[in-house]
Design a protein around this motif. Structure first.
Motif, PDB file in Angstrom:
ATOM      1  N   TYR A  26     -10.997  -9.151  -4.233  1.00 25.04           N
ATOM      2  CA  TYR A  26     -11.263 -10.366  -4.973  1.00 25.04           C
ATOM      3  C   TYR A  26     -10.708 -11.889  -3.417  1.00 25.04           C
ATOM      4  CZ  TYR A  26      -8.811 -13.599  -8.037  1.00 25.04           C
ATOM      5  OH  TYR A  26      -8.678 -14.381  -9.100  1.00 25.04           O
TER       6      TYR A  26
ATOM      7  N   CYS B 238      -7.797  -3.084  -6.941  1.00 26.07           N
ATOM      8  CA  CYS B 238      -7.838  -3.977  -6.200  1.00 26.07           C
ATOM      9  C   CYS B 238      -7.642  -4.967  -4.739  1.00 26.07           C
ATOM     10  CB  CYS B 238      -8.073  -5.006  -7.511  1.00 26.07           C
ATOM     11  SG  CYS B 238      -8.375  -4.926  -8.933  1.00 26.07           S
TER      12      CYS B 238
ATOM     13  N   VAL C 183      -6.518  -7.364  -2.214  1.00 24.16           N
ATOM     14  CA  VAL C 183      -6.600  -9.395  -1.997  1.00 24.16           C
ATOM     15  C   VAL C 183      -6.225  -9.435  -0.766  1.00 24.16           C
ATOM     16  CG1 VAL C 183      -5.779 -10.982  -3.429  1.00 24.16           C
ATOM     17  CG2 VAL C 183      -5.930  -8.654  -4.637  1.00 24.16           C
TER      18      VAL C 183
ATOM     19  N   ILE D  36      -3.900 -12.216  -8.499  1.00 29.96           N
ATOM     20  CA  ILE D  36      -4.878 -11.413  -8.675  1.00 29.96           C
ATOM     21  C   ILE D  36      -4.546 -11.055 -10.038  1.00 29.96           C
ATOM     22  CG2 ILE D  36      -4.399  -8.900  -7.961  1.00 29.96           C
ATOM     23  CD1 ILE D  36      -6.592  -8.250  -8.259  1.00 29.96           C
TER      24      ILE D  36
ATOM     25  N   LYS E  58      -3.666  -2.815  -8.169  1.00 25.38           N
ATOM     26  CA  LYS E  58      -3.773  -4.257  -7.087  1.00 25.38           C
ATOM     27  C   LYS E  58      -2.651  -3.995  -5.715  1.00 25.38           C
ATOM     28  CE  LYS E  58      -4.896  -6.510 -11.658  1.00 25.38           C
ATOM     29  NZ  LYS E  58      -4.828  -5.145 -12.583  1.00 25.38           N
TER      30      LYS E  58
END
Length: 345
Positions: free
Chosen positions: A11, A70, A72, A77, A85
């Motif tokens: 992301y 994900c 980041v 996010i 995350k």
């Protein structure tokens, strides 16, 4: 690492993400897993993607991709994007305002060394919805393998000026006249590298200083620049930490929390004397730099990306140590829905 055909999402909102995430990408692909990049906002230069990198602007596509995790480098996010995350950070500078702010976005913080691990570990105990694992920073996996580049055709010492962009912290305006004078005097070679968010009016002013002994570096990949410079000049930029890991001295103007590993000055008039001191560092200064580097980022093996993937795989297999779920944070979620124009429930 084990090959489990995992789907991972990157992301990104800024160009600095490429240099941070590509070492991580190499580790993921080597393990037989897949990656999709989700580009958010208008600040990412998409010409930097290679032909074999899969990226999208469509949040629906990213959600349907159903990532297991994900990654980041930025601060936030949206919770509605699936997957674990993972915060990997966009710099080492823990002194900057907001570095330790918990924004209710992450399941896992991958910290760099004791300077950040200790604080985030305490925050994890207080909040109990995220884990903390010290892994090192993926951007640095290639730092120690990068070679110097011959920017100049003489043997004069090279000063790298790398100020932060923050209006409250940047040294670019205050040091301009003094740097201009020192370039004219010609005792040093100069490399000037600006943060992508630097005020363009100051970038243009410094561009007028280019000379045989002064180069403005526009390449986003800074490893070669860090290796090539003998001393860094900065303020409270995150790149100070990266340079310190190479055991080389840094001169700062009004650093927000100066330590013994820095030569900190309070006025531009002190600059030349400070640079000369940095170019002939004392044993005490070199020892202080080494101690700071160990606290900031003790890993020089180029395997921080592998440690991050191992930490993620462990949580995906065994679950988080934290017992609470990520907070919903209605206001932040609403802002993310507006920004991404995503309204599905």
């Amino acid at each position: 690492m084990s090959c489990n055909n995992k789907r991972y999402l990157f992301y990104i909102e800024q160009n600095y993400a490429f240099e941070i995430l590509r070492p991580l990408q190499d580790a993921i692909l080597e393990n037989g897993n897949t990656i999709k990049w989700l580009v958010v906002g208008a600040d990412v230069n998409c010409t930097r993607f290679t032909e074999d990198e899969d990226y999208t602007f469509d949040v629906n596509e990213a959600i349907n991709y159903a990532p297991h995790a994900c990654f980041v480098p930025g601060n936030v996010i949206p919770k509605f994007i699936p997957g674990l995350k993972v915060q990997v950070f966009h710099g080492l500078e823990w002194k900057k305002k907001g570095h330790f702010v918990i924004r209710d976005c992450f399941d896992l913080y991958c910290t760099h060394g004791a300077a950040t691990t200790n604080k985030f570990s305490q925050l994890a105990k207080n909040h109990n919805f995220f884990d903390v694992v010290e892994t090192g920073w993926p951007k640095l996996d290639n730092l120690f393998n990068t070679h110097k580049f011959n920017f100049f055709n003489n043997s004069k010492p090279i000063v790298l000026f790398a100020p932060t962009f923050s209006p409250a912290l940047t040294s670019a305006p205050e040091l301009f006249n003094e740097i201009k004078k020192l370039i004219t005097e010609g005792d040093y070679n100069w490399l000037i590298k600006f943060h992508p968010k630097m005020d363009l009016s100051w970038v243009k002013k410094y561009q007028h200083l280019t000379a045989n002994n002064c180069i403005i570096v526009n390449d986003e990949d800074i490893n070669q620049v860090l290796q090539s410079a003998d001393v860094m000049l900065s303020d409270t930029s995150s790149v100070i930490g990266e340079f310190s890991l190479l055991g080389k001295p840094v001169v700062t103007l009004n650093n927000s929390e100066p330590g013994s590993y820095l030569i900190d000055i309070s006025t531009p008039e002190e600059l030349k004397q400070a640079l000369n001191a940095a170019l002939a560092p004392t044993p005490d200064l070199l020892n202080a730099i080494e101690q700071y580097a160990q606290s900031l980022h003790p890993y020089k093996d180029g395997k921080s990306s592998v440690r991050i993937i191992n930490a993620v795989e462990h949580i995906l297999t065994n679950g988080k140590r934290a017992t609470k779920a990520l907070p919903y944070n209605f206001v932040r979620t609403l802002k993310a829905r507006i920004k991404l124009n995503y309204w599905k429930l």
